[in-house]
Design a protein around this motif. Structure first.
Motif, PDB file in Angstrom:
ATOM      1  N   LEU A 122       0.860  -1.185   0.000  1.00 46.37           N
ATOM      2  CA  LEU A 122       0.000   0.000   0.000  1.00 46.37           C
ATOM      3  C   LEU A 122       0.895   1.233   0.000  1.00 46.37           C
ATOM      4  CD1 LEU A 122      -3.132   0.100   0.095  1.00 46.37           C
ATOM      5  CD2 LEU A 122      -2.921   0.723   2.506  1.00 46.37           C
ATOM      6  N   VAL A 123       0.593   2.181  -0.898  1.00 46.42           N
ATOM      7  CA  VAL A 123       1.425   3.386  -0.986  1.00 46.42           C
ATOM      8  C   VAL A 123       0.565   4.645  -0.980  1.00 46.42           C
ATOM      9  CG1 VAL A 123       3.311   2.229  -2.204  1.00 46.42           C
ATOM     10  CG2 VAL A 123       1.471   3.308  -3.527  1.00 46.42           C
ATOM     11  N   LEU A 134       4.917  15.189   1.785  1.00 47.88           N
ATOM     12  CA  LEU A 134       4.731  14.220   2.865  1.00 47.88           C
ATOM     13  C   LEU A 134       5.612  12.998   2.644  1.00 47.88           C
ATOM     14  CD1 LEU A 134       0.861  14.110   3.459  1.00 47.88           C
ATOM     15  CD2 LEU A 134       2.571  15.527   4.576  1.00 47.88           C
ATOM     16  N   ASP A 135       6.186  12.477   3.704  1.00 43.85           N
ATOM     17  CA  ASP A 135       7.038  11.292   3.568  1.00 43.85           C
ATOM     18  C   ASP A 135       6.581  10.139   4.457  1.00 43.85           C
ATOM     19  OD1 ASP A 135       7.667  12.302   6.028  1.00 43.85           O
ATOM     20  OD2 ASP A 135       9.821  12.532   5.642  1.00 43.85           O
ATOM     21  N   SER A 136       5.353  10.243   4.979  1.00 44.05           N
ATOM     22  CA  SER A 136       4.839   9.178   5.840  1.00 44.05           C
ATOM     23  C   SER A 136       3.322   9.234   5.916  1.00 44.05           C
ATOM     24  CB  SER A 136       5.423   9.309   7.249  1.00 44.05           C
ATOM     25  OG  SER A 136       4.794   8.397   8.129  1.00 44.05           O
ATOM     26  N   PHE A 137       2.693   8.077   6.057  1.00 41.01           N
ATOM     27  CA  PHE A 137       1.251   8.012   6.285  1.00 41.01           C
ATOM     28  C   PHE A 137       0.897   8.707   7.598  1.00 41.01           C
ATOM     29  CE2 PHE A 137       1.523   4.856   3.049  1.00 41.01           C
ATOM     30  CZ  PHE A 137       0.246   4.620   2.554  1.00 41.01           C
ATOM     31  N   ILE A 201      -4.501   6.726  -1.643  1.00 37.30           N
ATOM     32  CA  ILE A 201      -3.888   5.503  -1.140  1.00 37.30           C
ATOM     33  C   ILE A 201      -4.247   4.373  -2.098  1.00 37.30           C
ATOM     34  CG2 ILE A 201      -3.743   3.884   0.784  1.00 37.30           C
ATOM     35  CD1 ILE A 201      -4.517   6.165   2.660  1.00 37.30           C
ATOM     36  N   VAL A 202      -3.226   3.820  -2.744  1.00 32.66           N
ATOM     37  CA  VAL A 202      -3.425   2.780  -3.749  1.00 32.66           C
ATOM     38  C   VAL A 202      -2.386   1.679  -3.542  1.00 32.66           C
ATOM     39  CG1 VAL A 202      -4.353   4.399  -5.451  1.00 32.66           C
ATOM     40  CG2 VAL A 202      -1.892   3.917  -5.427  1.00 32.66           C
ATOM     41  N   TYR A 203      -2.427   0.678  -4.399  1.00 31.31           N
ATOM     42  CA  TYR A 203      -1.416  -0.372  -4.359  1.00 31.31           C
ATOM     43  C   TYR A 203      -0.142   0.099  -5.065  1.00 31.31           C
ATOM     44  CZ  TYR A 203      -5.280  -3.543  -3.188  1.00 31.31           C
ATOM     45  OH  TYR A 203      -6.352  -4.163  -2.594  1.00 31.31           O
ATOM     46  N   ALA A 204       0.972  -0.486  -4.675  1.00 29.25           N
ATOM     47  CA  ALA A 204       2.234  -0.170  -5.340  1.00 29.25           C
ATOM     48  C   ALA A 204       2.161  -0.522  -6.825  1.00 29.25           C
ATOM     49  CB  ALA A 204       3.373  -0.941  -4.681  1.00 29.25           C
ATOM     50  N   SER A 205       1.419  -1.573  -7.166  1.00 30.20           N
ATOM     51  CA  SER A 205       1.292  -1.976  -8.565  1.00 30.20           C
ATOM     52  C   SER A 205       0.575  -0.918  -9.394  1.00 30.20           C
ATOM     53  CB  SER A 205       0.558  -3.310  -8.672  1.00 30.20           C
ATOM     54  OG  SER A 205      -0.731  -3.218  -8.087  1.00 30.20           O
ATOM     55  N   ASP A 212       1.487   9.840 -14.172  1.00 29.29           N
ATOM     56  CA  ASP A 212       1.249  11.182 -13.635  1.00 29.29           C
ATOM     57  C   ASP A 212       1.166  11.231 -12.113  1.00 29.29           C
ATOM     58  OD1 ASP A 212       1.133  12.263 -16.231  1.00 29.29           O
ATOM     59  OD2 ASP A 212      -0.958  11.658 -16.430  1.00 29.29           O
ATOM     60  N   VAL A 213       1.721  10.241 -11.429  1.00 26.31           N
ATOM     61  CA  VAL A 213       1.724  10.269  -9.966  1.00 26.31           C
ATOM     62  C   VAL A 213       3.128   9.963  -9.446  1.00 26.31           C
ATOM     63  CG1 VAL A 213      -0.679   9.488  -9.886  1.00 26.31           C
ATOM     64  CG2 VAL A 213       1.172   7.832  -9.599  1.00 26.31           C
ATOM     65  N   LYS A 214       3.343  10.321  -8.218  1.00 27.73           N
ATOM     66  CA  LYS A 214       4.603   9.981  -7.548  1.00 27.73           C
ATOM     67  C   LYS A 214       4.278   9.351  -6.204  1.00 27.73           C
ATOM     68  CE  LYS A 214       5.053  14.705  -5.660  1.00 27.73           C
ATOM     69  NZ  LYS A 214       5.900  15.922  -5.629  1.00 27.73           N
ATOM     70  N   ILE A 215       5.132   8.457  -5.749  1.00 28.36           N
ATOM     71  CA  ILE A 215       4.949   7.798  -4.463  1.00 28.36           C
ATOM     72  C   ILE A 215       5.581   8.645  -3.364  1.00 28.36           C
ATOM     73  CG2 ILE A 215       5.505   5.761  -3.085  1.00 28.36           C
ATOM     74  CD1 ILE A 215       5.454   4.116  -5.632  1.00 28.36           C
ATOM     75  N   LEU A 216       4.771   8.948  -2.365  1.00 30.98           N
ATOM     76  CA  LEU A 216       5.257   9.737  -1.232  1.00 30.98           C
ATOM     77  C   LEU A 216       5.759   8.847  -0.100  1.00 30.98           C
ATOM     78  CD1 LEU A 216       2.361  12.381  -1.023  1.00 30.98           C
ATOM     79  CD2 LEU A 216       4.577  12.647  -2.163  1.00 30.98           C
ATOM     80  N   ALA A 217       5.059   7.739   0.119  1.00 33.17           N
ATOM     81  CA  ALA A 217       5.421   6.855   1.230  1.00 33.17           C
ATOM     82  C   ALA A 217       4.827   5.473   1.013  1.00 33.17           C
ATOM     83  CB  ALA A 217       4.921   7.435   2.554  1.00 33.17           C
ATOM     84  N   THR A 218       5.424   4.483   1.667  1.00 34.01           N
ATOM     85  CA  THR A 218       4.932   3.105   1.641  1.00 34.01           C
ATOM     86  C   THR A 218       4.488   2.716   3.043  1.00 34.01           C
ATOM     87  OG1 THR A 218       6.444   2.523  -0.168  1.00 34.01           O
ATOM     88  CG2 THR A 218       5.515   0.704   1.117  1.00 34.01           C
TER      89      THR A 218
END
Length: 266
Positions: A122-123, A134-137, A201-205, A212-218
């Motif tokens: 989950l990311v 943001l770098d954390s949930f 909040i979505v899956y890493a896949s 058009d998105v970037k991952i902020l945290a896992t």
């Protein structure tokens, strides 16, 4: 009399030869072979599997020329409900054990065919052009976040996992008025891509295939139940052998490699 008998036999022989056909002479095209009837199987699959299965379909059909595959994608909860109501399906691929368990309790899947074929993470994501840092949930309570997109927890496994994270971090009350619900995880992704939500909040896949998105945290695994993808043949399937062949294909080297390519874990 003898000549008449020989003539009759000769005529009869020619007639039988004409009826049965003769071998094609050199240079003459042979008659086309009879067409083999294909078996079509219906696969109900979690929306997060859309791209991976889209790539696997032609490979599977090439390796299994007698079988064609048709997909129905959606939230695992909605698909399970449809199968429970009698919708035609041969294979169910769920993004959570809970929805598969529900069908198992109703004896709507063949229990000996059930297998886990993938895992996920989950990311937290934002639009690629967003200035959000943001770098954390744990920082989701930041007041600058007006809209947080998640899947509908009652039907979307990703939404259930997101709720578990928020409950674990005791953020439920702080975020309840800012949540925007999607009908499946792909809609959550679309909300963020289009700018209609600040984060999602979505899956890493899902994040892996989005441009058009970037991952902020896992998310940390201890914040939610394990994200496991079980598959099974639907009990009412009339093409059980073909359905089993497709399900088994997901765990072949080719199937695993394709799933990993799209961000899934083994």
């Amino acid at each position: 009399m003898k000549k008449q008998w020989l003539a009759l036999c000769t005529s009869l022989g020619l007639l039988l030869t004409a009826c049965s056909g003769s071998p094609a002479s050199p240079g003459q095209a042979s008659p086309p072979p009879a067409q083999t009837e294909k078996t079509e199987i219906m696969v109900s699959a979690a929306a997060s599997l859309t791209d991976a299965l889209g790539e696997l379909k032609p490979a599977f059909e090439a390796d299994n020329p007698g079988i064609t595959v048709t997909f129905t994608f959606g939230s695992s909860g909605k698909l399970a409900q449809q199968i429970g109501q009698g919708a035609p399906s041969d294979v169910f691929l769920s993004a959570s054990a809970k929805d598969m368990d529900g069908l198992a309790e109703k004896q709507l899947i063949a229990p000996d065919t059930r297998q886990d074929f993938a895992k996920n993470e989950l990311v937290l994501i934002a639009n690629a052009s967003s200035s959000i840092q943001l770098d954390s949930f744990e920082k989701l309570a930041d007041p600058s976040l007006a809209h947080i997109a998640v899947g509908e927890p009652t039907a979307v496994p990703a939404g259930r996992y997101a709720k578990e994270v928020m409950d674990a971090l005791k953020l439920g009350d702080a975020l309840k008025d800012r949540l925007v619900y999607g009908s499946d995880v792909r809609q959550v992704l679309t909300y963020v891509e289009s700018g209609n939500a600040d984060v999602g909040i979505v899956y890493a896949s899902d994040a892996a295939i989005a441009k058009d998105v970037k991952i902020l945290a896992t998310s940390k695994p201890e914040w939610h139940k394990p994200i496991v993808y079980p598959g099974a043949v639907v009990a009412a399937s009339t093409h059980a052998d073909a359905a089993k062949a497709f399900l088994s294909y997901l765990t072949t080297d080719k199937g695993k490699a394709t799933l990993e390519k799209y961000g899934f874990k083994q």
